[in-house]
Design a protein around this motif. Structure first.
Motif, PDB file in Angstrom:
ATOM      1  N   TRP A   1      -0.794  10.990   0.799  1.00 24.87           N
ATOM      2  CA  TRP A   1      -1.336   9.701   0.357  1.00 24.87           C
ATOM      3  C   TRP A   1      -1.485   9.615  -1.162  1.00 24.87           C
ATOM      4  O   TRP A   1      -1.139   8.614  -1.770  1.00 24.87           O
ATOM      5  N   ASP A   2      -2.012  10.659  -1.781  1.00 27.14           N
ATOM      6  CA  ASP A   2      -2.263  10.605  -3.220  1.00 27.14           C
ATOM      7  C   ASP A   2      -0.997  10.284  -4.013  1.00 27.14           C
ATOM      8  O   ASP A   2      -1.056   9.589  -5.016  1.00 27.14           O
ATOM      9  N   GLY A   3       0.132  10.770  -3.572  1.00 24.75           N
ATOM     10  CA  GLY A   3       1.395  10.471  -4.243  1.00 24.75           C
ATOM     11  C   GLY A   3       1.951   9.123  -3.852  1.00 24.75           C
ATOM     12  O   GLY A   3       2.448   8.373  -4.691  1.00 24.75           O
ATOM     13  N   LEU A   4       1.863   8.790  -2.580  1.00 21.57           N
ATOM     14  CA  LEU A   4       2.410   7.515  -2.107  1.00 21.57           C
ATOM     15  C   LEU A   4       1.647   6.322  -2.682  1.00 21.57           C
ATOM     16  O   LEU A   4       2.242   5.270  -2.950  1.00 21.57           O
ATOM     17  N   GLU A   5       0.377   6.496  -2.899  1.00 17.53           N
ATOM     18  CA  GLU A   5      -0.458   5.414  -3.424  1.00 17.53           C
ATOM     19  C   GLU A   5       0.119   4.839  -4.728  1.00 17.53           C
ATOM     20  O   GLU A   5       0.020   3.643  -4.979  1.00 17.53           O
ATOM     21  N   TYR A   6       0.723   5.676  -5.511  1.00 23.82           N
ATOM     22  CA  TYR A   6       1.355   5.237  -6.768  1.00 23.82           C
ATOM     23  C   TYR A   6       2.360   4.100  -6.524  1.00 23.82           C
ATOM     24  O   TYR A   6       2.409   3.125  -7.263  1.00 23.82           O
ATOM     25  N   PHE A   7       3.160   4.215  -5.463  1.00 21.36           N
ATOM     26  CA  PHE A   7       4.199   3.230  -5.167  1.00 21.36           C
ATOM     27  C   PHE A   7       3.641   1.922  -4.600  1.00 21.36           C
ATOM     28  O   PHE A   7       4.347   0.934  -4.513  1.00 21.36           O
ATOM     29  N   LEU A   8       2.383   1.925  -4.234  1.00 28.17           N
ATOM     30  CA  LEU A   8       1.732   0.740  -3.668  1.00 28.17           C
ATOM     31  C   LEU A   8       0.829   0.021  -4.668  1.00 28.17           C
ATOM     32  O   LEU A   8       0.173  -0.950  -4.302  1.00 28.17           O
ATOM     33  N   ASN A   9       0.782   0.500  -5.886  1.00 33.53           N
ATOM     34  CA  ASN A   9      -0.155  -0.063  -6.857  1.00 33.53           C
ATOM     35  C   ASN A   9       0.418  -0.178  -8.263  1.00 33.53           C
ATOM     36  O   ASN A   9      -0.280   0.087  -9.240  1.00 33.53           O
ATOM     37  N   GLN A  10       1.645  -0.592  -8.385  1.00 33.11           N
ATOM     38  CA  GLN A  10       2.248  -0.788  -9.708  1.00 33.11           C
ATOM     39  C   GLN A  10       1.717  -2.077 -10.330  1.00 33.11           C
ATOM     40  O   GLN A  10       1.552  -3.072  -9.648  1.00 33.11           O
ATOM     41  N   LYS A  11       1.468  -2.036 -11.617  1.00 25.12           N
ATOM     42  CA  LYS A  11       0.926  -3.201 -12.335  1.00 25.12           C
ATOM     43  C   LYS A  11       1.896  -3.598 -13.447  1.00 25.12           C
ATOM     44  O   LYS A  11       1.574  -3.575 -14.620  1.00 25.12           O
TER      45      LYS A  11
ATOM     46  N   GLY B   1      -1.873   0.505  12.213  1.00 29.55           N
ATOM     47  CA  GLY B   1      -1.049   1.711  12.131  1.00 29.55           C
ATOM     48  C   GLY B   1       0.297   1.527  12.800  1.00 29.55           C
ATOM     49  O   GLY B   1       1.165   2.394  12.718  1.00 29.55           O
ATOM     50  N   ALA B   2       0.488   0.389  13.495  1.00 31.50           N
ATOM     51  CA  ALA B   2       1.761   0.114  14.162  1.00 31.50           C
ATOM     52  C   ALA B   2       2.843  -0.179  13.116  1.00 31.50           C
ATOM     53  O   ALA B   2       2.557  -0.692  12.032  1.00 31.50           O
ATOM     54  N   ILE B   3       4.078   0.165  13.467  1.00 31.72           N
ATOM     55  CA  ILE B   3       5.207  -0.144  12.592  1.00 31.72           C
ATOM     56  C   ILE B   3       6.226  -0.977  13.360  1.00 31.72           C
ATOM     57  O   ILE B   3       6.246  -0.909  14.583  1.00 31.72           O
ATOM     58  N   PRO B   4       7.018  -1.760  12.654  1.00 28.79           N
ATOM     59  CA  PRO B   4       7.124  -1.844  11.206  1.00 28.79           C
ATOM     60  C   PRO B   4       5.947  -2.580  10.591  1.00 28.79           C
ATOM     61  O   PRO B   4       5.315  -3.422  11.213  1.00 28.79           O
ATOM     62  N   ALA B   5       5.700  -2.222   9.337  1.00 28.11           N
ATOM     63  CA  ALA B   5       4.669  -2.878   8.539  1.00 28.11           C
ATOM     64  C   ALA B   5       5.186  -2.951   7.108  1.00 28.11           C
ATOM     65  O   ALA B   5       5.891  -2.045   6.658  1.00 28.11           O
ATOM     66  N   THR B   6       4.835  -4.030   6.425  1.00 25.53           N
ATOM     67  CA  THR B   6       5.371  -4.250   5.085  1.00 25.53           C
ATOM     68  C   THR B   6       4.291  -4.778   4.150  1.00 25.53           C
ATOM     69  O   THR B   6       3.496  -5.628   4.534  1.00 25.53           O
ATOM     70  N   VAL B   7       4.308  -4.261   2.932  1.00 27.69           N
ATOM     71  CA  VAL B   7       3.461  -4.756   1.852  1.00 27.69           C
ATOM     72  C   VAL B   7       4.393  -5.374   0.820  1.00 27.69           C
ATOM     73  O   VAL B   7       5.372  -4.750   0.416  1.00 27.69           O
ATOM     74  N   ILE B   8       4.096  -6.601   0.424  1.00 27.88           N
ATOM     75  CA  ILE B   8       4.825  -7.248  -0.664  1.00 27.88           C
ATOM     76  C   ILE B   8       3.781  -7.546  -1.737  1.00 27.88           C
ATOM     77  O   ILE B   8       2.769  -8.198  -1.457  1.00 27.88           O
ATOM     78  N   TYR B   9       4.018  -7.044  -2.940  1.00 29.15           N
ATOM     79  CA  TYR B   9       3.014  -7.236  -3.980  1.00 29.15           C
ATOM     80  C   TYR B   9       3.637  -7.256  -5.375  1.00 29.15           C
ATOM     81  O   TYR B   9       4.747  -6.798  -5.594  1.00 29.15           O
TER      82      TYR B   9
END
Length: 178
Positions: free
Chosen positions: A47-57, A144-152
């Protein structure tokens, strides 16, 4: 006094070098493991590494899809993500595919799948087994079900626990990416 003047720049250089090597060349975190077969490479993160890809500014819109090779609706929608990335490649849109496949199958299943499907988007492997901790950090409403997508992007964020066609994906992208 001269010793202090020499030590301060050396200390600053050491701190910068340490931070640079921990994050990698492009600012990305260092993966916990890299899987490769010579043609295809997938970096694995907790998680600590993946979080980077989910929080770009920055000025890019990110489409982050959670999927697995064993998930039929996930596999069915993957071409839509490939087409989306191709269509918007000149518009600061980046697609990242986060595989939830078992790490022990990364080399025997995930890498060959990526090659067979001709996936060009960045694929990461989530290696954090504690889903109860990291799933709600992606989105508090995610079961927790997939597929799941974040668009940001830096201003807006949406989460979808569903599969997409290209038209549906493009419609949702355009509500955030303008």
């Amino acid at each position: 006094m001269k010793k202090i003047h020499i030590l301060i720049p050396l200390l600053a250089l050491f701190i910068l070098a340490t931070a640079f090597s921990a994050r990698g060349r492009a600012g990305e975190p260092k993966p916990i493991k890299v899987y490769t077969n010579g043609k295809t490479t997938v970096k694995a993160y907790e998680w600590d590494g993946l979080e980077y890809f989910l929080n770009q500014k920055n000025d890019t819109t990110y489409v982050v899809n959670f999927w697995a090779t064993w998930c039929v609706p996930c596999v069915k929608e993957l071409p839509a993500f490939e087409q989306l990335a191709q269509k918007y490649k000149s518009q600061k849109v980046k697609v990242i595919l986060v595989s939830l496949d078992m790490p022990k199958q990364a080399e025997t299943r995930l890498l060959p799948f990526i090659e067979r499907q001709k996936i060009k988007n960045k694929v990461l492997l989530m290696r954090d087994p504690d889903q109860n901790t990291w799933v709600p950090k992606v989105n508090a409403d995610w079961s927790g079900a997939i597929p799941a997508t974040v668009i940001y992007n830096k201003d807006k964020r949406s989460f979808y626990e569903r599969s997409f066609t290209l038209a549906e994906l493009e419609k949702e992208l355009n509500t955030i990416h303008k």
